[in-house]
Design an enzyme around this catalytic site. Structure first.
Site, PDB file in Angstrom:
ATOM      1  N   LYS A   1       0.839  -1.201   0.000  1.00 55.85           N
ATOM      2  CA  LYS A   1       0.000   0.000   0.000  1.00 55.85           C
ATOM      3  C   LYS A   1       0.873   1.249   0.000  1.00 55.85           C
ATOM      4  O   LYS A   1       0.632   2.193  -0.764  1.00 55.85           O
ATOM      5  CB  LYS A   1      -0.922  -0.001   1.230  1.00 55.85           C
ATOM      6  CG  LYS A   1      -2.077  -0.967   1.096  1.00 55.85           C
ATOM      7  CD  LYS A   1      -2.826  -1.197   2.413  1.00 55.85           C
ATOM      8  CE  LYS A   1      -3.867  -2.295   2.210  1.00 55.85           C
ATOM      9  NZ  LYS A   1      -4.489  -2.758   3.444  1.00 55.85           N
TER      10      LYS A   1
ATOM     11  N   GLN B   1      -4.853  -1.328   9.635  1.00 52.81           N
ATOM     12  CA  GLN B   1      -4.767  -2.671   9.048  1.00 52.81           C
ATOM     13  C   GLN B   1      -5.377  -3.709   9.992  1.00 52.81           C
ATOM     14  O   GLN B   1      -5.017  -3.774  11.171  1.00 52.81           O
ATOM     15  CB  GLN B   1      -3.290  -3.004   8.758  1.00 52.81           C
ATOM     16  CG  GLN B   1      -3.074  -4.321   8.060  1.00 52.81           C
ATOM     17  CD  GLN B   1      -3.623  -4.337   6.629  1.00 52.81           C
ATOM     18  OE1 GLN B   1      -3.453  -3.383   5.873  1.00 52.81           O
ATOM     19  NE2 GLN B   1      -4.293  -5.423   6.269  1.00 52.81           N
TER      20      GLN B   1
ATOM     21  N   ASP C   1     -11.277   2.777   4.066  1.00 51.82           N
ATOM     22  CA  ASP C   1     -11.668   1.366   3.983  1.00 51.82           C
ATOM     23  C   ASP C   1     -13.191   1.226   3.922  1.00 51.82           C
ATOM     24  O   ASP C   1     -13.708   0.156   3.579  1.00 51.82           O
ATOM     25  CB  ASP C   1     -11.155   0.602   5.218  1.00 51.82           C
ATOM     26  CG  ASP C   1     -10.008  -0.342   4.886  1.00 51.82           C
ATOM     27  OD1 ASP C   1      -9.801  -0.633   3.693  1.00 51.82           O
ATOM     28  OD2 ASP C   1      -9.328  -0.784   5.831  1.00 51.82           O
TER      29      ASP C   1
END
Ligand code: NDP
Length: 296
Positions: A54, A98, A121
């Site tokens: 990422k 994460q 997200d």
């Protein structure tokens, strides 16, 4: 029939190129550089790989990448304090924590502490509600990538019968909402669904997000249907470790009209959509028009 292969790798490269163009023009015209902060707690090897990837792709499209690596024993208080700092940092337009988090940390609490406008997200309860009510939201990256590929292949999805296999909060449910938003007739299947083969056989669009290697065989697929395989399963075959999807690719490709391979299908789209979401969040934060074709 032999299916058209939907090349997620090429599609994702195209999305990243579009994002990079927008970022370059934002910098030039508005003096703004979108920034994505990624928080990693602990040393889960798969998470470390994702976070590295990422960060690399964020920089490649011209955005700022802020990585925060915290010890596995980090307290909830310290993690929430970091999220609060990032929420208030004007250079940070997207925040990603994460998952999974170490067991002693409450994932729901942490995710819901992210400013919904920076929740790239799309897991914050506000974004889930906005998506469910058809309002402007941040959309979870994997389903967004699937939707982009479906729209690109079909143009309009209106009136199509779609089956989503899997009802997780990160893939199945938001995928179903997006398909409903595009006027599909949507069935959500799960482990208690009766006669799954029959349900799948009726579908013009099959999205498999189960986590079971090659569970969906070709004879469940309606001739000409589009198959989007979200599954990523590591198995051993002929003494080698290989990645396979939730769909039995070889047989499904004989019946489907189009299919995403694993690897090289949905997988690469997820990070590309994370970058697209960060760009969208940055544009919204600055009252600028959103990039076309990169949101739901
Ligand atoms: P979850 O484990 O959270 O959900 C799996 C779903 O599949 C559940 O709803 C479960 O039903 C359903 N299921 C399990 N067994 C069956 C069965 N025999 N028949 C029908 N349904 C079944 O998984 P995720 O949604 O997080 O992920 C799904 C897959 O997608 C995984 O392989 C994962 O690695 C992959 N993935 C890929 C991403 C990418 O970037 N390409 C991103 C995220 C995930 P029930 O609710 O009843 O238990």
């Amino acid at each position: 029939m032999v299916a058209k292969v939907i090349d997620g790798k090429a599609f994702a490269a195209n999305v990243r190129a579009q994002v990079a163009d927008h970022v370059a023009s934002l910098k030039k015209t508005n003096g703004i550089t979108p920034g994505l902060a990624v928080v990693l707690v602990g040393e889960d090897p798969a998470s470390q790989v994702y976070v590295r990837s990422k960060g690399k792709q964020t920089v490649e499209v011209g955005m700022n990448s802020y990585e925060h690596k915290l010890d596995a024993s980090t307290s909830e208080e310290d993690l929430l304090a970091l999220v609060d700092r990032l929420n208030n940092d004007p250079d940070v337009h997207g925040i990603l924590v994460q998952l999974p988090l170490p067991k002693h940390l409450n994932e729901d609490l942490v995710i819901n502490s992210i400013d919904p406008a920076k929740d790239v997200d799309g897991f914050h309860i506000s974004n889930v509600g906005l998506l469910g009510t058809g309002q402007k939201s941040m959309v979870p990256c994997t389903p967004l990538g699937c939707l982009m590929m479906l729209r690109n292949h079909h143009g309009s999805l209106s009136g199509m019968d779609a089956v989503v296999i899997g009802r997780s909060n990160i893939v199945g449910k938001p995928m179903a909402q997006l398909l409903l938003g595009d006027s599909c007739t949507v069935t959500i299947a799960h482990s208690r669904t009766k006669d799954l083969p029959d349900v799948v056989r009726r579908a013009d669009i099959v999205v498999a997000a189960v986590g079971r290697p090659e569970m969906v065989p070709g004879d469940w697929i309606k001739p000409g249907a589009t198959v989007i395989d979200v599954g990523i399963n590591r198995i051993e075959r002929d003494g080698k470790n290989v990645l396979v999807g939730d769909v039995h690719y070889e047989s499904a490709a004989q019946t489907a009209g189009a299919i995403t391979p694993v690897p090289g299908g949905v997988g690469p789209m997820t990070i590309a959509c994370l970058l697209a979401n960060t760009l969208t969040a940055c544009c919204r934060a600055n009252g600028l028009p959103e990039p076309e074709g990169l949101t739901a």
